[in-house]
Design a protein around this motif. Structure first.
Motif, PDB file in Angstrom:
ATOM      1  N   SER A  73       5.487  -0.817   7.386  1.00 24.84           N
ATOM      2  CA  SER A  73       4.665   0.333   7.749  1.00 24.84           C
ATOM      3  C   SER A  73       5.346   1.669   7.444  1.00 24.84           C
ATOM      4  CB  SER A  73       4.309   0.281   9.237  1.00 24.84           C
ATOM      5  OG  SER A  73       5.465   0.456  10.029  1.00 24.84           O
ATOM      6  N   ILE A  74       6.588   1.630   7.019  1.00 21.37           N
ATOM      7  CA  ILE A  74       7.363   2.854   6.790  1.00 21.37           C
ATOM      8  C   ILE A  74       7.186   3.357   5.365  1.00 21.37           C
ATOM      9  CG2 ILE A  74       9.667   3.845   6.671  1.00 21.37           C
ATOM     10  CD1 ILE A  74      10.526   1.910   8.828  1.00 21.37           C
ATOM     11  N   ASN A  75       6.904   4.643   5.223  1.00 24.36           N
ATOM     12  CA  ASN A  75       6.890   5.291   3.911  1.00 24.36           C
ATOM     13  C   ASN A  75       8.064   6.241   3.746  1.00 24.36           C
ATOM     14  OD1 ASN A  75       4.537   4.041   3.037  1.00 24.36           O
ATOM     15  ND2 ASN A  75       3.242   5.674   3.843  1.00 24.36           N
ATOM     16  N   ALA A  76       8.542   6.799   4.843  1.00 26.03           N
ATOM     17  CA  ALA A  76       9.608   7.792   4.754  1.00 26.03           C
ATOM     18  C   ALA A  76      10.572   7.630   5.919  1.00 26.03           C
ATOM     19  CB  ALA A  76       9.033   9.199   4.774  1.00 26.03           C
ATOM     20  N   MET A  77      11.825   7.940   5.636  1.00 31.72           N
ATOM     21  CA  MET A  77      12.834   7.990   6.685  1.00 31.72           C
ATOM     22  C   MET A  77      13.576   9.309   6.569  1.00 31.72           C
ATOM     23  SD  MET A  77      14.235   4.120   7.067  1.00 31.72           S
ATOM     24  CE  MET A  77      15.073   4.536   8.605  1.00 31.72           C
ATOM     25  N   GLY A  78      13.997   9.803   7.720  1.00 32.22           N
ATOM     26  CA  GLY A  78      14.653  11.103   7.715  1.00 32.22           C
ATOM     27  C   GLY A  78      15.784  11.185   8.716  1.00 32.22           C
ATOM     28  N   ARG A 133       5.077   6.786   8.650  1.00 31.09           N
ATOM     29  CA  ARG A 133       4.201   6.313   7.584  1.00 31.09           C
ATOM     30  C   ARG A 133       3.940   7.406   6.556  1.00 31.09           C
ATOM     31  NH1 ARG A 133       0.563   2.196   7.064  1.00 31.09           N
ATOM     32  NH2 ARG A 133       0.950   1.486   9.196  1.00 31.09           N
ATOM     33  N   GLY A 134       4.006   8.651   6.955  1.00 29.87           N
ATOM     34  CA  GLY A 134       3.610   9.767   6.105  1.00 29.87           C
ATOM     35  C   GLY A 134       4.574  10.093   4.989  1.00 29.87           C
TER      36      GLY A 134
END
Length: 122
Positions: free
Chosen positions: A30-35, A100-101
């Motif tokens: 479900s992950i699109n981005a990590m920060g 997710r974004g």
């Protein structure tokens, strides 16, 4: 649900380096981005860097450009923040986050780690 666990913080002298790690588990699909974010004493939490889980495109706040590098290992489900040329003003609790974004949007992170302390002495 996604669980995030940071590691790698510590005490370092100005000019030194540290590498933070963030291990993700759970619904990784479900992950699109990590920060990475950070929060210094008495200050608001601020965005540091982000990465696209699929393309590895990156985005940095101006104050860390050229000094910090975010990367990811899709096999290990881990994101890293390599921090070089550290300054006392980099002292903060560093948090890993996932969403997710889009990676180039600073806001909207849903999942957060517990944080790891980074202290840079002068």
């Amino acid at each position: 649900q996604v669980q995030l666990v940071e590691s790698g913080g510590g005490l370092v002298q100005a000019g030194g380096s540290l590498r933070l790690s963030c291990a993700a588990s759970g619904s990784i699909f479900s992950i699109n981005a990590m920060g990475w974010y950070r929060q210094a004493p008495g200050k608001q939490r601020e965005f540091v860097a982000s990465i696209s889980w699929s393309s590895a495109n990156t985005y940095y706040t101006d104050s860390v450009k050229g000094r910090f590098t975010i990367s990811r290992d899709n096999v290990k489900n881990t994101v890293y923040l390599q921090m070089n040329s550290l300054k006392p003003e980099d002292t903060a609790v560093y948090y890993c986050a996932a969403k997710r974004g889009a990676y180039y949007v600073k806001e909207g992170y849903r999942y957060w780690g517990q944080g790891t302390q980074v202290t840079v002495s002068s």
